[in-house]
Scaffold this motif. Sequence first.
Motif, PDB file in Angstrom:
ATOM      1  N   ARG A 139       0.835  -1.207   0.000  1.00  0.00           N
ATOM      2  CA  ARG A 139       0.000   0.000   0.000  1.00  0.00           C
ATOM      3  C   ARG A 139       0.871   1.260   0.000  1.00  0.00           C
ATOM      4  NH1 ARG A 139      -4.794  -1.249   4.301  1.00  0.00           N
ATOM      5  NH2 ARG A 139      -5.939  -2.735   3.013  1.00  0.00           N
ATOM      6  N   ARG A 140       1.926   1.241   0.779  1.00  0.00           N
ATOM      7  CA  ARG A 140       2.842   2.393   0.828  1.00  0.00           C
ATOM      8  C   ARG A 140       3.514   2.615  -0.530  1.00  0.00           C
ATOM      9  NH1 ARG A 140       6.385   2.389   6.341  1.00  0.00           N
ATOM     10  NH2 ARG A 140       4.710   3.007   7.732  1.00  0.00           N
ATOM     11  N   VAL A 141       3.973   1.540  -1.132  1.00  0.00           N
ATOM     12  CA  VAL A 141       4.633   1.634  -2.440  1.00  0.00           C
ATOM     13  C   VAL A 141       3.629   2.149  -3.471  1.00  0.00           C
ATOM     14  CG1 VAL A 141       5.706   0.304  -4.300  1.00  0.00           C
ATOM     15  CG2 VAL A 141       6.374  -0.104  -1.917  1.00  0.00           C
ATOM     16  N   LEU A 142       2.417   1.584  -3.451  1.00  0.00           N
ATOM     17  CA  LEU A 142       1.386   2.007  -4.385  1.00  0.00           C
ATOM     18  C   LEU A 142       1.021   3.481  -4.170  1.00  0.00           C
ATOM     19  CD1 LEU A 142      -0.539   1.214  -6.660  1.00  0.00           C
ATOM     20  CD2 LEU A 142      -2.201   0.547  -4.913  1.00  0.00           C
ATOM     21  N   ALA A 143       0.891   3.923  -2.923  1.00  0.00           N
ATOM     22  CA  ALA A 143       0.576   5.316  -2.612  1.00  0.00           C
ATOM     23  C   ALA A 143       1.697   6.240  -3.096  1.00  0.00           C
ATOM     24  CB  ALA A 143       0.353   5.492  -1.112  1.00  0.00           C
ATOM     25  N   ALA A 144       2.940   5.845  -2.882  1.00  0.00           N
ATOM     26  CA  ALA A 144       4.075   6.645  -3.334  1.00  0.00           C
ATOM     27  C   ALA A 144       4.115   6.725  -4.852  1.00  0.00           C
ATOM     28  CB  ALA A 144       5.380   6.060  -2.790  1.00  0.00           C
ATOM     29  N   LEU A 145       3.828   5.609  -5.513  1.00  0.00           N
ATOM     30  CA  LEU A 145       3.820   5.565  -6.965  1.00  0.00           C
ATOM     31  C   LEU A 145       2.722   6.463  -7.526  1.00  0.00           C
ATOM     32  CD1 LEU A 145       5.037   4.280  -9.509  1.00  0.00           C
ATOM     33  CD2 LEU A 145       3.340   2.468  -9.296  1.00  0.00           C
ATOM     34  N   LEU A 146       1.525   6.382  -6.955  1.00  0.00           N
ATOM     35  CA  LEU A 146       0.414   7.218  -7.406  1.00  0.00           C
ATOM     36  C   LEU A 146       0.690   8.714  -7.177  1.00  0.00           C
ATOM     37  CD1 LEU A 146      -2.671   5.098  -6.281  1.00  0.00           C
ATOM     38  CD2 LEU A 146      -1.899   5.523  -8.614  1.00  0.00           C
ATOM     39  N   LEU A 147       1.265   9.032  -6.045  1.00  0.00           N
ATOM     40  CA  LEU A 147       1.617  10.415  -5.746  1.00  0.00           C
ATOM     41  C   LEU A 147       2.660  10.932  -6.742  1.00  0.00           C
ATOM     42  CD1 LEU A 147       1.195  12.821  -3.897  1.00  0.00           C
ATOM     43  CD2 LEU A 147       2.979  11.915  -2.415  1.00  0.00           C
ATOM     44  N   SER A 148       3.633  10.121  -7.081  1.00  0.00           N
ATOM     45  CA  SER A 148       4.668  10.501  -8.060  1.00  0.00           C
ATOM     46  C   SER A 148       4.060  10.744  -9.432  1.00  0.00           C
ATOM     47  CB  SER A 148       5.739   9.421  -8.164  1.00  0.00           C
ATOM     48  OG  SER A 148       6.390   9.256  -6.939  1.00  0.00           O
TER      49      SER A 148
ATOM     50  N   LEU B 284       0.955  11.561 -10.080  1.00  0.00           N
ATOM     51  CA  LEU B 284       0.128  12.755  -9.975  1.00  0.00           C
ATOM     52  C   LEU B 284       0.984  14.019 -10.074  1.00  0.00           C
ATOM     53  CD1 LEU B 284      -2.681  13.996  -9.406  1.00  0.00           C
ATOM     54  CD2 LEU B 284      -2.072  13.937  -6.982  1.00  0.00           C
ATOM     55  N   LEU B 285       2.088  14.058  -9.336  1.00  0.00           N
ATOM     56  CA  LEU B 285       2.977  15.217  -9.378  1.00  0.00           C
ATOM     57  C   LEU B 285       3.595  15.406 -10.761  1.00  0.00           C
ATOM     58  CD1 LEU B 285       4.779  14.951  -5.928  1.00  0.00           C
ATOM     59  CD2 LEU B 285       3.134  16.665  -6.640  1.00  0.00           C
ATOM     60  N   LEU B 286       3.981  14.309 -11.386  1.00  0.00           N
ATOM     61  CA  LEU B 286       4.604  14.367 -12.703  1.00  0.00           C
ATOM     62  C   LEU B 286       3.620  14.889 -13.749  1.00  0.00           C
ATOM     63  CD1 LEU B 286       7.123  13.759 -14.379  1.00  0.00           C
ATOM     64  CD2 LEU B 286       6.218  11.493 -14.780  1.00  0.00           C
ATOM     65  N   THR B 287       2.404  14.453 -13.719  1.00  0.00           N
ATOM     66  CA  THR B 287       1.427  14.884 -14.723  1.00  0.00           C
ATOM     67  C   THR B 287       1.009  16.337 -14.520  1.00  0.00           C
ATOM     68  OG1 THR B 287      -0.398  13.967 -13.436  1.00  0.00           O
ATOM     69  CG2 THR B 287       0.511  12.583 -15.195  1.00  0.00           C
ATOM     70  N   THR B 288       0.886  16.781 -13.294  1.00  0.00           N
ATOM     71  CA  THR B 288       0.490  18.180 -13.073  1.00  0.00           C
ATOM     72  C   THR B 288       1.641  19.127 -13.334  1.00  0.00           C
ATOM     73  OG1 THR B 288       0.937  17.997 -10.702  1.00  0.00           O
ATOM     74  CG2 THR B 288      -1.340  17.650 -11.430  1.00  0.00           C
ATOM     75  N   ALA B 289       2.863  18.716 -13.061  1.00  0.00           N
ATOM     76  CA  ALA B 289       4.019  19.579 -13.299  1.00  0.00           C
ATOM     77  C   ALA B 289       4.294  19.746 -14.787  1.00  0.00           C
ATOM     78  CB  ALA B 289       5.253  19.016 -12.596  1.00  0.00           C
ATOM     79  N   CYS B 290       3.999  18.762 -15.577  1.00  0.00           N
ATOM     80  CA  CYS B 290       4.285  18.801 -17.013  1.00  0.00           C
ATOM     81  C   CYS B 290       3.122  19.346 -17.843  1.00  0.00           C
ATOM     82  CB  CYS B 290       4.665  17.409 -17.516  1.00  0.00           C
ATOM     83  SG  CYS B 290       6.208  16.819 -16.805  1.00  0.00           S
ATOM     84  N   ALA B 291       1.999  19.610 -17.223  1.00  0.00           N
ATOM     85  CA  ALA B 291       0.840  20.122 -17.952  1.00  0.00           C
ATOM     86  C   ALA B 291       1.133  21.542 -18.423  1.00  0.00           C
ATOM     87  CB  ALA B 291      -0.385  20.117 -17.040  1.00  0.00           C
ATOM     88  N   PRO B 292       0.656  21.913 -19.613  1.00  0.00           N
ATOM     89  CA  PRO B 292       0.909  23.270 -20.114  1.00  0.00           C
ATOM     90  C   PRO B 292       0.229  24.305 -19.216  1.00  0.00           C
ATOM     91  CG  PRO B 292      -0.601  22.085 -21.571  1.00  0.00           C
ATOM     92  CD  PRO B 292      -0.119  21.105 -20.556  1.00  0.00           C
ATOM     93  N   LYS B 293       0.941  25.407 -18.976  1.00  0.00           N
ATOM     94  CA  LYS B 293       0.430  26.463 -18.110  1.00  0.00           C
ATOM     95  C   LYS B 293      -0.484  27.389 -18.916  1.00  0.00           C
ATOM     96  CE  LYS B 293       2.354  30.477 -16.269  1.00  0.00           C
ATOM     97  NZ  LYS B 293       3.521  31.235 -15.955  1.00  0.00           N
ATOM     98  N   ALA B 294      -1.623  27.712 -18.368  1.00  0.00           N
ATOM     99  CA  ALA B 294      -2.545  28.641 -19.027  1.00  0.00           C
ATOM    100  C   ALA B 294      -1.924  30.031 -19.015  1.00  0.00           C
ATOM    101  CB  ALA B 294      -3.875  28.656 -18.286  1.00  0.00           C
ATOM    102  N   PRO B 295      -2.046  30.786 -20.124  1.00  0.00           N
ATOM    103  CA  PRO B 295      -1.443  32.116 -20.162  1.00  0.00           C
ATOM    104  C   PRO B 295      -2.089  33.036 -19.135  1.00  0.00           C
ATOM    105  CG  PRO B 295      -2.756  31.708 -22.141  1.00  0.00           C
ATOM    106  CD  PRO B 295      -2.726  30.436 -21.355  1.00  0.00           C
ATOM    107  N   GLY B 296      -1.255  33.842 -18.480  1.00  0.00           N
ATOM    108  CA  GLY B 296      -1.742  34.803 -17.495  1.00  0.00           C
ATOM    109  C   GLY B 296      -2.319  36.018 -18.186  1.00  0.00           C
ATOM    110  N   ARG B 297      -2.941  36.877 -17.435  1.00  0.00           N
ATOM    111  CA  ARG B 297      -3.613  38.026 -18.043  1.00  0.00           C
ATOM    112  C   ARG B 297      -2.631  39.087 -18.545  1.00  0.00           C
ATOM    113  NH1 ARG B 297      -6.486  41.438 -13.265  1.00  0.00           N
ATOM    114  NH2 ARG B 297      -4.592  42.230 -12.322  1.00  0.00           N
TER     115      ARG B 297
END
Length: 169
Positions: free
Chosen positions: A7-16, A18-31
Motif C-alpha cells: 500500500r505504501r509503495v502504491l501510494a508513493a507511486l500514485l503520488l509521483s 500525480l505530481l509528474l502529470t500536473t508539473a508537465c501540464a501546459p500552463k494557461a497564459p496569465g492576463r
Amino acid sequence: MILHRERRVLAALLLSVLLLTTACAPKAPGRFDQAQKESTQQKSGQAVTKKATQGSEFNKVFPSASGGYQRVYTQEKKGFAEAKLKKDGKDVAMLSISDTTSTPDAAAKFSKSTKKIGGYPAVEQGKTQTAILVGKYQVKVLSRISSFTASDRADWIEKFNLNALAKLK
C-alpha cells in the motif's frame, strides 16, 4: 505486513504520477502575458539615441537648494536627469531636464508657444507642469502640491543655469 508495504509503495507511486502529470501540464497564459510579449517585441520608443547627452551633464545646471528648499536627485540616465524639490520634508515639485533628440515630438509643442521664460519658449501642460525648450533640451517643473503654482514653477525654471545648458552639445 506485506500488504501494508504494498500500500505504501502504491501510494508513493500514485503520488509521483500525480505530481509528474500536473508539473508537465501546459500552463494557461496569465492576463499580462500578451502585454509583456508585445512590449518586449516593440522597437520604437525604447532606445535613447547615441547623440543624447549623458544625464550627469545635466546635474551641473540644476538650481541649488535655497530658501528652505532641498534638492534631491532621483534619476539620472542617458538623455535625462530628475530631482525632487522638497520643503519641510514634503515633495513640492519635480525638476527635470531631458534631451529631446530621442523624442522629437516633445520639442514640437514649443513651436507655437507665445510665452517665454528666461528668454526661451515655454508651455503650460495641464495645471501642474511648466516646461521650456533650451536648444534641444526640455526643462520641466511639475508641481506636487497645489500651493506650488505656475508662477513658482516659472521662478524655479529661471534658477536653472540656462546659459550653461544652452552650451551643452
